[in-house]
Design an enzyme around this catalytic site. Structure first.
Site, short mmCIF file in Angstrom:
data_model
loop_
_atom_site.label_atom_id
_atom_site.label_comp_id
_atom_site.label_asym_id
_atom_site.label_seq_id
_atom_site.Cartn_x
_atom_site.Cartn_y
_atom_site.Cartn_z
N LYS A 27 0.80 -1.00 -0.15
CA LYS A 27 0.29 -0.55 -0.15
C LYS A 27 1.30 1.03 -0.11
CE LYS A 27 -2.25 1.61 4.34
NZ LYS A 27 -1.36 3.37 3.76
N ASN A 28 1.41 1.50 1.35
CA ASN A 28 2.32 2.52 0.86
C ASN A 28 3.54 2.67 -0.38
OD1 ASN A 28 0.95 2.87 3.38
ND2 ASN A 28 3.08 2.71 4.86
N ARG A 32 -4.38 10.79 4.49
CA ARG A 32 -3.18 11.94 4.43
C ARG A 32 -2.15 12.18 3.92
NH1 ARG A 32 -0.30 14.63 8.46
NH2 ARG A 32 1.84 13.75 7.21
N CYS A 89 -4.74 13.46 13.01
CA CYS A 89 -4.95 12.70 13.06
C CYS A 89 -4.87 11.95 13.76
CB CYS A 89 -4.45 12.33 11.30
SG CYS A 89 -2.51 10.87 12.28
N ARG A 139 1.17 14.61 13.07
CA ARG A 139 1.38 15.11 12.07
C ARG A 139 1.46 16.13 11.09
NH1 ARG A 139 0.28 9.25 10.09
NH2 ARG A 139 1.39 8.73 8.66
N PRO A 140 2.72 17.09 11.34
CA PRO A 140 2.99 18.03 10.91
C PRO A 140 3.26 17.84 8.66
CG PRO A 140 4.58 18.28 12.07
CD PRO A 140 3.20 16.70 12.21
N VAL A 141 3.36 18.99 8.17
CA VAL A 141 3.55 18.48 6.62
C VAL A 141 5.24 19.72 6.37
CG1 VAL A 141 1.89 17.40 5.28
CG2 VAL A 141 1.83 19.84 6.28
N ASP A 142 5.31 20.76 7.45
CA ASP A 142 6.35 21.45 7.18
C ASP A 142 7.56 20.83 6.45
OD1 ASP A 142 6.93 20.15 9.49
OD2 ASP A 142 8.14 21.02 10.02
N LEU A 143 8.26 19.65 6.78
CA LEU A 143 9.42 19.16 5.77
C LEU A 143 8.97 19.30 4.48
CD1 LEU A 143 10.28 16.52 8.04
CD2 LEU A 143 10.98 19.19 8.31
N ASP A 145 4.43 0.51 11.88
CA ASP A 145 3.06 0.57 11.26
C ASP A 145 3.99 -1.20 12.02
OD1 ASP A 145 3.10 2.77 10.41
OD2 ASP A 145 3.44 1.72 7.98
N ILE A 173 8.32 7.28 16.73
CA ILE A 173 8.04 7.89 15.52
C ILE A 173 7.42 9.01 15.91
CG2 ILE A 173 7.89 8.36 13.01
CD1 ILE A 173 10.06 6.77 13.34
N ARG A 224 -8.43 -0.05 4.61
CA ARG A 224 -7.99 1.18 4.13
C ARG A 224 -6.50 -0.08 3.44
NH1 ARG A 224 -6.41 6.03 7.01
NH2 ARG A 224 -5.53 5.74 5.25
C1 UD1 Z 1 5.24 7.02 6.04
C2 UD1 Z 1 3.65 6.13 6.26
C3 UD1 Z 1 2.49 5.37 7.40
C4 UD1 Z 1 4.69 5.38 8.64
C5 UD1 Z 1 5.46 6.36 8.38
C6 UD1 Z 1 6.59 6.22 8.89
C7 UD1 Z 1 3.12 6.44 4.09
C8 UD1 Z 1 1.82 6.20 3.01
N1 UD1 Z 1 2.69 6.38 5.09
O1 UD1 Z 1 4.02 8.43 7.00
O2 UD1 Z 1 2.47 3.94 7.26
O3 UD1 Z 1 3.97 4.92 9.99
O4 UD1 Z 1 5.65 7.13 6.84
O5 UD1 Z 1 7.46 5.33 8.51
O6 UD1 Z 1 3.50 5.62 3.23
N2 UD1 Z 1 7.01 15.10 9.77
C9 UD1 Z 1 7.23 16.27 10.41
N3 UD1 Z 1 7.21 16.93 9.37
C10 UD1 Z 1 6.72 17.18 8.05
C11 UD1 Z 1 6.94 15.41 7.77
C12 UD1 Z 1 7.29 14.22 8.02
O7 UD1 Z 1 7.68 16.58 12.21
O8 UD1 Z 1 6.45 16.69 6.88
C13 UD1 Z 1 6.95 13.89 11.65
C14 UD1 Z 1 5.63 13.23 11.47
O9 UD1 Z 1 4.62 14.07 12.42
C15 UD1 Z 1 6.07 12.12 12.26
C16 UD1 Z 1 7.31 11.38 11.56
O10 UD1 Z 1 8.07 12.92 11.05
O11 UD1 Z 1 6.82 12.25 13.95
C17 UD1 Z 1 8.06 10.74 10.29
O12 UD1 Z 1 6.84 11.10 9.27
P1 UD1 Z 1 6.73 10.20 7.88
O13 UD1 Z 1 8.12 9.30 8.12
O14 UD1 Z 1 6.72 11.82 7.63
O15 UD1 Z 1 5.74 9.34 7.45
P2 UD1 Z 1 4.23 9.38 6.41
O16 UD1 Z 1 5.01 10.17 5.87
O17 UD1 Z 1 3.87 10.55 7.31
#
Ligand code: UD1
Length: 417
Positions: free
Chosen positions: A22-23, A93, A117, A122-126, A306, A328, A398
């Site tokens: 899936k991922n 997401r 969530c 789970r921000p998207v700042d990066l 996961d 994480i 899902r």
């Molecule tokens: C992906 C997986 C999810 C898995 C996760 C960690 C998919 C679709 N989903 O989620 O199943 O649990 O990896 O292996 O592949 N973070 C920030 N800022 C950002 C992005 C992330 O602070 O812009 C933080 C998150 O809150 C979290 C950590 O970084 O604490 C890791 O998140 P990330 O690896 O980005 O997870 P996803 O890509 O959302």
């Protein structure tokens, strides 16, 4: 609403086919936005999240055919509408993965912020900071991130302060069409990222460092058609490995690969479970009692977050105490109160939980708020005495294709009611 009913206590025996990841599929589908295609993805799973990503791409204006019998997705056409609406993004997401490809190819994207969530903020700042470094300008309006790069993106050196799977994927896709060289440092190394990179290369991208934490991408003018086989789902495989272990059976996970499951396999062995690599996949056997083990979740190649909930279910019936640390995500222990209702002895504080094994769990009606937490309750139900009813089955749909069919085929007493 559908529910899953389980009568526990049956050891599993037989073969379980493992589907496409899936991922891996979700970012691969987003990569379809980078070219007119067609992009053909083989070994595609049939899951609710895949249908959500398909709906998102279709509303962008793409053509997405899902031939479920052939397990094939074919994506073609170009995006006309550059907006990813709140209704779809809040459901999943991973929808934010369209942002990099849209800005890179069309110079603009409007993507709803995903919002809260169940497993943390789970921000998207990066994702945003990386695209800004590549020349995109962001506005936040009405809950949407509006990114513009009218002249196209340009290569940059992006050093991630924290490992992020999604941000690595978004920026990797964006970099393929940026002008010049992009370097992604401290990039995530999950197998799904290697799979995405391989597919992008097949489409004509130039990427070095696949499988490492430093990806170097030489931008090209355009990408083209490709056919790509999706890797097997390591989390589905790991989950069924735990099912074999918790019931004390022997199961062949068809198509599962040792390379993707290193930390999980090491931990299972520490608990007294046999894991053997055979030509068709991985064989999981548990003959003797389970022993407790400690785990800490980490980015790949560490133990996957996961797999944390499923492993906790296993430790509930292992001998001795196990310490489980989640590094994480904050708030990823929602399965604890439900497992406790089934007789588990678990205490948690902050990011760590102590599980003290009990000889038997007992069945109960339970529910969970996310995918992996839900499946951990299914695992607990498979080992429990009596009947377990798992509510809110849509979480399972899902990420697990034909869960009850795959488990009943190996001897579990499980049905959807
Ligand atoms: C992906 C997986 C999810 C898995 C996760 C960690 C998919 C679709 N989903 O989620 O199943 O649990 O990896 O292996 O592949 N973070 C920030 N800022 C950002 C992005 C992330 O602070 O812009 C933080 C998150 O809150 C979290 C950590 O970084 O604490 C890791 O998140 P990330 O690896 O980005 O997870 P996803 O890509 O959302």
């Amino acid at each position: 609403m559908d529910r899953i009913r389980i009568r526990g206590g049956k050891p599993l025996s037989g073969n379980i086919p493992i589907g496409g990841a899936k991922n891996a599929t979700l970012p691969l589908m987003a990569a379809g936005l980078l070219s007119d295609g067609p992009l053909t993805l083989e070994n595609a799973p049939d899951l609710a999240d895949i249908a959500t990503m398909r709906a998102l791409l279709v509303q962008h204006g793409m053509k997405v055919e899902h031939d479920k019998a052939q397990r094939r997705l074919v994506l073609s056409g170009a995006a006309e509408n550059l907006e990813a609406p709140y209704d779809l993004v809040r459901k999943m997401r991973a929808s934010v993965l369209v942002m990099g490809p849209l800005v890179a190819r069309f110079g603009e994207a409007r993507v709803s912020l995903p919002g809260g969530c169940a497993i943390g903020t789970r921000p998207v700042d990066l994702h945003i900071k990386g695209l800004e470094q590549m020349g995109a300008v962001f506005d936040l309006e009405g809950g949407y991130m509006h990114a513009k790069a009218p002249g196209g993106l340009r290569g940059a050196t992006i050093i991630f302060p924290q490992v992020s799977v999604g941000a690595t994927e978004n920026l990797l896709m964006a970099a393929t069409l940026a002008e010049g060289t992009t370097e992604l440092v401290n990039a995530a190394r999950e197998p799904e990222i290697g799979d995405l990179a391989m597919c992008l290369m097949r489409m004509g991208a130039r990427i070095e460092g696949i499988g490492t934490d430093r990806l170097v991408v030489e931008g090209v003018k355009r990408l083209g058609a490709a056919t790509h086989p999706i890797i097997p789902d390591r989390i589905e495989a790991g989950t069924y490995a735990c099912a074999a272990a918790i019931t004390g059976g022997t199961v062949l996970l068809e198509g599962a690969r040792m390379v993707d499951l290193g930390a999980v396999v090491r931990t299972l062995r520490e608990c007294g479970v046999d894991v053997a690599e055979e030509t068709e996949g991985l064989r999981i056997t548990r003959k003797n009692g389970l022993r407790g083990a400690d785990v800490m979740t980490e980015p790949f190649p560490g133990f996957a977050t996961d797999m944390q909930a499923q492993f906790m279910a296993l430790m509930c019936v292992a001998e001795g105490a196990s310490m489980i640390t989640e590094t994480i995500f904050e708030n990823r222990f929602m399965h604890v109160p439900e497992l406790t209702r089934m007789g588990a002895r678990i205490k948690y504080h902050g990011q760590s939980a102590i599980v003290r094994g009990v000889p038997k769990l007992s069945g109960a009606p339970v529910m969970a708020t996310d995918l992996r937490a839900s499946v951990s309750l299914v695992l607990a139900g498979l080992a429990a005495q009596g009947e377990t009813i798992v509510n809110r089955v849509y979480h399972l749909d899902r990420g697990y294709e034909s869960l009850e069919r795959k488990l009943s085929a190996v001897g579990a007493e499980i049905e959807r009611v």
